[in-house]
Scaffold this motif. Structure first.
Motif, PDB file in Angstrom:
ATOM      1  N   LYS A   1       0.807  -1.212   0.209  1.00 33.24           N
ATOM      2  CA  LYS A   1       0.074   0.018  -0.080  1.00 33.24           C
ATOM      3  C   LYS A   1       0.754   1.274  -0.011  1.00 33.24           C
ATOM      4  CE  LYS A   1      -3.774  -2.241   2.683  1.00 33.24           C
ATOM      5  NZ  LYS A   1      -2.830  -3.708   2.725  1.00 33.24           N
ATOM      6  N   THR A   2       0.508   2.158  -0.910  1.00 30.51           N
ATOM      7  CA  THR A   2       1.252   3.397  -0.919  1.00 30.51           C
ATOM      8  C   THR A   2      -0.161   4.539  -0.653  1.00 30.51           C
ATOM      9  OG1 THR A   2       2.609   2.878  -2.524  1.00 30.51           O
ATOM     10  CG2 THR A   2       2.501   5.240  -2.535  1.00 30.51           C
ATOM     11  N   LYS A   3       0.288   5.520   0.153  1.00 29.84           N
ATOM     12  CA  LYS A   3      -0.980   6.610   0.583  1.00 29.84           C
ATOM     13  C   LYS A   3      -0.416   7.756   0.431  1.00 29.84           C
ATOM     14  CE  LYS A   3      -0.100   5.532   5.379  1.00 29.84           C
ATOM     15  NZ  LYS A   3      -0.788   5.177   6.637  1.00 29.84           N
ATOM     16  N   VAL A   4      -1.375   8.755   0.386  1.00 28.32           N
ATOM     17  CA  VAL A   4      -1.045  10.105   0.735  1.00 28.32           C
ATOM     18  C   VAL A   4      -2.056  10.574   1.907  1.00 28.32           C
ATOM     19  CG1 VAL A   4      -1.534  12.482  -0.266  1.00 28.32           C
ATOM     20  CG2 VAL A   4      -0.977  10.343  -1.885  1.00 28.32           C
ATOM     21  N   VAL A   5      -1.121  11.420   2.755  1.00 26.25           N
ATOM     22  CA  VAL A   5      -2.061  12.055   4.072  1.00 26.25           C
ATOM     23  C   VAL A   5      -1.792  13.435   4.064  1.00 26.25           C
ATOM     24  CG1 VAL A   5      -1.620   9.794   5.331  1.00 26.25           C
ATOM     25  CG2 VAL A   5      -0.010  11.590   5.210  1.00 26.25           C
ATOM     26  N   TYR A   6      -2.566  14.082   4.733  1.00 20.83           N
ATOM     27  CA  TYR A   6      -2.653  15.346   4.865  1.00 20.83           C
ATOM     28  C   TYR A   6      -2.607  16.088   6.067  1.00 20.83           C
ATOM     29  CZ  TYR A   6      -3.538  20.566   4.401  1.00 20.83           C
ATOM     30  OH  TYR A   6      -3.773  21.841   4.605  1.00 20.83           O
ATOM     31  N   GLY A   7      -1.680  17.020   6.406  1.00 18.96           N
ATOM     32  CA  GLY A   7      -1.307  17.597   7.954  1.00 18.96           C
ATOM     33  C   GLY A   7      -0.551  18.789   8.044  1.00 18.96           C
ATOM     34  N   ASP A   8      -0.738  19.720   8.460  1.00 23.41           N
ATOM     35  CA  ASP A   8       0.030  21.227   8.660  1.00 23.41           C
ATOM     36  C   ASP A   8       0.312  21.473   7.300  1.00 23.41           C
ATOM     37  OD1 ASP A   8      -0.017  20.896  11.342  1.00 23.41           O
ATOM     38  OD2 ASP A   8       1.874  19.312  11.276  1.00 23.41           O
ATOM     39  N   GLY A   9      -0.476  21.426   6.323  1.00 22.97           N
ATOM     40  CA  GLY A   9      -0.407  22.164   5.097  1.00 22.97           C
ATOM     41  C   GLY A   9       0.340  21.457   4.163  1.00 22.97           C
ATOM     42  N   THR A  10       0.585  20.368   4.458  1.00 22.92           N
ATOM     43  CA  THR A  10       1.604  19.345   3.548  1.00 22.92           C
ATOM     44  C   THR A  10       0.909  17.991   3.108  1.00 22.92           C
ATOM     45  OG1 THR A  10       3.534  20.095   4.720  1.00 22.92           O
ATOM     46  CG2 THR A  10       3.736  18.058   3.339  1.00 22.92           C
ATOM     47  N   LEU A  11       0.922  17.807   1.967  1.00 17.25           N
ATOM     48  CA  LEU A  11       0.397  16.621   1.546  1.00 17.25           C
ATOM     49  C   LEU A  11       1.813  15.402   1.423  1.00 17.25           C
ATOM     50  CD1 LEU A  11      -1.542  17.125  -1.663  1.00 17.25           C
ATOM     51  CD2 LEU A  11      -2.705  16.084   0.389  1.00 17.25           C
TER      52      LEU A  11
ATOM     53  N   ALA B   1      -9.164  16.596  -5.255  1.00 18.46           N
ATOM     54  CA  ALA B   1     -10.457  16.634  -5.073  1.00 18.46           C
ATOM     55  C   ALA B   1     -10.725  16.786  -3.514  1.00 18.46           C
ATOM     56  CB  ALA B   1     -11.203  15.384  -5.296  1.00 18.46           C
ATOM     57  N   GLY B   2      -9.935  16.436  -2.576  1.00 12.32           N
ATOM     58  CA  GLY B   2      -9.843  16.790  -1.309  1.00 12.32           C
ATOM     59  C   GLY B   2      -9.591  18.027  -0.917  1.00 12.32           C
ATOM     60  N   LEU B   3      -8.316  18.590  -1.713  1.00 13.15           N
ATOM     61  CA  LEU B   3      -7.816  19.989  -1.322  1.00 13.15           C
ATOM     62  C   LEU B   3      -8.997  20.872  -1.524  1.00 13.15           C
ATOM     63  CD1 LEU B   3      -4.220  19.668  -2.570  1.00 13.15           C
ATOM     64  CD2 LEU B   3      -4.934  19.858  -0.287  1.00 13.15           C
ATOM     65  N   LYS B   4      -9.630  20.622  -3.023  1.00 12.79           N
ATOM     66  CA  LYS B   4     -10.821  21.703  -3.317  1.00 12.79           C
ATOM     67  C   LYS B   4     -11.873  21.692  -2.485  1.00 12.79           C
ATOM     68  CE  LYS B   4      -9.118  21.649  -8.462  1.00 12.79           C
ATOM     69  NZ  LYS B   4      -9.528  21.374  -9.632  1.00 12.79           N
TER      70      LYS B   4
ATOM     71  N   ARG C   1       9.864  13.875   5.333  1.00 11.03           N
ATOM     72  CA  ARG C   1       8.919  14.100   6.675  1.00 11.03           C
ATOM     73  C   ARG C   1       8.394  12.584   7.040  1.00 11.03           C
ATOM     74  NH1 ARG C   1       3.196  14.947   7.135  1.00 11.03           N
ATOM     75  NH2 ARG C   1       3.579  15.853   9.198  1.00 11.03           N
ATOM     76  N   THR C   2       8.183  12.579   8.154  1.00 11.45           N
ATOM     77  CA  THR C   2       7.677  11.391   8.794  1.00 11.45           C
ATOM     78  C   THR C   2       6.202  11.751   8.989  1.00 11.45           C
ATOM     79  OG1 THR C   2       9.598  10.287   9.839  1.00 11.45           O
ATOM     80  CG2 THR C   2       7.446   9.364  10.575  1.00 11.45           C
ATOM     81  N   ALA C   3       5.138  10.862   8.354  1.00 16.48           N
ATOM     82  CA  ALA C   3       3.854  11.304   8.454  1.00 16.48           C
ATOM     83  C   ALA C   3       3.455  11.209  10.084  1.00 16.48           C
ATOM     84  CB  ALA C   3       2.962  10.648   7.828  1.00 16.48           C
ATOM     85  N   ASP C   4       2.504  12.091  10.468  1.00 24.08           N
ATOM     86  CA  ASP C   4       2.130  12.047  11.668  1.00 24.08           C
ATOM     87  C   ASP C   4       0.904  11.362  11.729  1.00 24.08           C
ATOM     88  OD1 ASP C   4       0.586  13.372  14.276  1.00 24.08           O
ATOM     89  OD2 ASP C   4       2.822  13.873  14.371  1.00 24.08           O
ATOM     90  N   ILE C   5       0.621  10.758  13.033  1.00 24.72           N
ATOM     91  CA  ILE C   5      -0.643   9.788  13.208  1.00 24.72           C
ATOM     92  C   ILE C   5      -1.727  10.480  13.205  1.00 24.72           C
ATOM     93  CG2 ILE C   5      -0.763   9.807  15.783  1.00 24.72           C
ATOM     94  CD1 ILE C   5      -1.307   7.161  15.899  1.00 24.72           C
ATOM     95  N   THR C   6      -1.855  11.906  13.317  1.00 23.29           N
ATOM     96  CA  THR C   6      -3.163  12.605  13.294  1.00 23.29           C
ATOM     97  C   THR C   6      -3.346  13.253  11.890  1.00 23.29           C
ATOM     98  OG1 THR C   6      -1.735  14.757  13.766  1.00 23.29           O
ATOM     99  CG2 THR C   6      -2.783  13.497  15.503  1.00 23.29           C
ATOM    100  N   ASP C   7      -2.370  13.009  10.821  1.00 22.68           N
ATOM    101  CA  ASP C   7      -2.567  13.272   9.389  1.00 22.68           C
ATOM    102  C   ASP C   7      -3.874  12.770   8.719  1.00 22.68           C
ATOM    103  OD1 ASP C   7      -0.217  15.027   9.505  1.00 22.68           O
ATOM    104  OD2 ASP C   7       0.917  13.430   8.395  1.00 22.68           O
TER     105      ASP C   7
ATOM    106  N   PRO D   1      -5.864  10.786   6.130  1.00 21.26           N
ATOM    107  CA  PRO D   1      -5.740  10.002   4.579  1.00 21.26           C
ATOM    108  C   PRO D   1      -6.393  10.549   3.540  1.00 21.26           C
ATOM    109  CG  PRO D   1      -6.048   8.561   6.618  1.00 21.26           C
ATOM    110  CD  PRO D   1      -6.567   9.936   7.227  1.00 21.26           C
ATOM    111  N   VAL D   2      -5.693  10.894   2.584  1.00 22.12           N
ATOM    112  CA  VAL D   2      -6.494  11.476   1.073  1.00 22.12           C
ATOM    113  C   VAL D   2      -6.580  10.488   0.175  1.00 22.12           C
ATOM    114  CG1 VAL D   2      -6.442  13.727   2.085  1.00 22.12           C
ATOM    115  CG2 VAL D   2      -4.493  12.667   0.621  1.00 22.12           C
TER     116      VAL D   2
END
Length: 459
Positions: A146-156, A180-183, A259-265, A267-268
């Motif tokens: 699995k490859t994923k994209v997460v969002y947090g603190d203004g960063t994908l 789509a999520g950003l928009k 960066r290391t993704a944060d647990i609070t990021d 998922p998008v």
């Protein structure tokens, strides 16, 4: 130099008489032919789940083969012919004097021929047979990365999951979901980062040449796109992803960073790879070094070990010896691809690994290795005519009849596989040579001749 070609569709076949030569049976030949074992469930045993399954030094107790070479009186006429011809042909000057070879009869559990079979030589890409067996056993053939994209603190953040087959098209789908999520959130500007912390920092294995990077093998990272042969595959993948976001009208703020993704990021987006069985099939067919090294690390993680060369090779040893009873006498590996010049595997061990593919109970678990074996004369595989394989007067009779994994390094050539003999029974063979002074083409012709001898078409 390593084996490298493009992938081709599978050439499926089903060996008969799937029995293990390491555990002689009391059944007669007719009963053995009729025996059908239940398929194995593709999950790792509990012994592989935790560190307790491994010795402190990463080694496991070696087992020794319990099947001695059969005498002439024990062998049928076809096997006698194989043994007699191989006794002569193994002395071919092109092969040099440092050759290890074994031929097994998959149905009778007998050793048809053994020439220095316990001698450990540099196996080159035949190492991938061990890597693939461990990966399928620990992770299961249906496993997907699995490859994923997460969002947090203004960063994908693009998070790598060890998928060495990830493509630009896959990233495009994830970028579409992310946009789509950003928009929807009213965001038009974003930073982009990559997280490849699943693996430790990339290093070279013991026995790798300094110039292997990035041509023969890329630095081993958890994130890569389109198999790009670059030194930082993770940042490269992030740049491809960032461009797709920009093309979709999102402003990317600054350069791609780590960066290391944060647990609070949040998922998008997510992408799942093809099943592991498909990935193993490709790795074996075209001898892909990068897939092999990535699988070694993912296998280590699947067994609760560090995602390192040491963690991965410890799991390979444990799977082969504890799960399958394969002999590890004189067995040494330091990577998953076989590029290491420090690797040493006897032909006997390689034959035992391949013999697993002839057992019905491992059909579901390991069949992608069997089906991925290049076929003599198969264009697009490492035994294709473009590589000059099985094309001389002695071996061309075996085209379409020999299924085998190739191995090529400077000073080492190997060929290990399966073929049906003159008696209609499946034969398992492994031939490894080191240090021949002949050119590679001549050595491979001689090696192909040995395989044709086992098939019996070169009588």
């Amino acid at each position: 130099m390593n084996d490298r070609t493009e992938a081709v569709p599978p050439s499926a076949f089903t060996p008969g008489g799937r029995h293990r030569h390491r555990k002689p049976k009391q059944l007669g030949a007719g009963a053995r032919r009729a025996l059908v074992l239940a398929m194995a469930v593709p999950v790792a045993s509990a012994a592989l789940a935790g560190p307790s399954a491994f010795a402190a030094n990463g080694n496991t107790t070696a087992t020794t083969p319990d099947a001695a070479p059969a005498t002439d009186e024990d062998l049928g006429p076809a096997d006698q012919a194989i043994a007699a011809n191989l006794d002569t042909r193994v002395n071919d000057a092109r092969l040099g004097g440092n050759v290890s070879g074994v031929v097994l009869d998959a149905e009778s559990d007998s050793t048809v021929w053994d020439h220095n079979g316990a001698t450990a030589l540099m196996p080159a890409s035949n190492t991938k047979l061990a890597t693939a067996t461990a990966a399928l056993t620990v992770l299961g053939p249906e496993h997907r990365f699995k490859t994923k994209v997460v969002y947090g603190d203004g960063t994908l953040t693009l998070v790598g999951g060890g998928d060495r087959t990830l493509t630009t098209a896959d990233l495009a789908e994830m970028a579409k979901d992310a946009v789509a999520g950003l928009k929807a959130a009213g965001l038009t500007t974003v930073k982009v980062a990559v997280d490849d912390s699943l693996f430790s920092d990339s290093t070279q294995a013991n026995g790798w040449k300094p110039d292997y990077f990035p041509g023969d093998v890329a630095p081993v990272r958890a994130l890569v796109v389109d198999g790009h042969a670059v030194n930082d595959t993770s940042i490269d993948a992030g740049q491809v992803f960032a461009k797709q976001l920009a093309d979709a009208g999102v402003t990317v703020d600054g350069e791609v960073t780590r960066r290391t993704a944060d647990i609070t990021d949040v998922p998008v987006a997510r992408h799942r790879s093809a099943p592991l069985s498909d990935i193993v099939h490709r790795m074996i067919k075209v001898s892909d070094n990068n897939i092999a090294e990535t699988l070694l690390r993912m296998t280590a993680l699947g067994a609760g070990q560090p995602a390192t060369f040491e963690g991965g090779t410890a799991v390979v040893r444990d799977v082969l010896s504890r799960r399958y009873g394969v002999s590890l006498e004189n067995f040494q590996i330091y990577d998953g691809s076989g590029l290491s010049r420090a690797n040493r595997i006897p032909a006997r061990t390689l034959a035992e690994i391949l013999d697993l593919l002839t057992e019905k109970r491992y059909e579901h678990l390991l069949s992608s290795i069997r089906d991925g074996l290049p076929v003599a004369g198969e264009a697009g595989s490492t035994l294709g005519p473009e590589w000059g394989r099985f094309d001389d007067e002695n071996s061309k009779c075996a085209v379409g009849k020999v299924h085998a994994k190739t191995g090529t390094l400077t000073g080492a050539i190997a060929l290990s596989g399966l073929t049906v003999g003159k008696d209609g029974r499946w034969k398992v063979f492994s031939f490894v040579e080191n240090d021949s002074t002949a050119n590679n083409s001549a050595i491979k012709d001689a090696m192909d001749g040995l395989a044709a001898t086992v098939n019996g078409c070169w009588a």
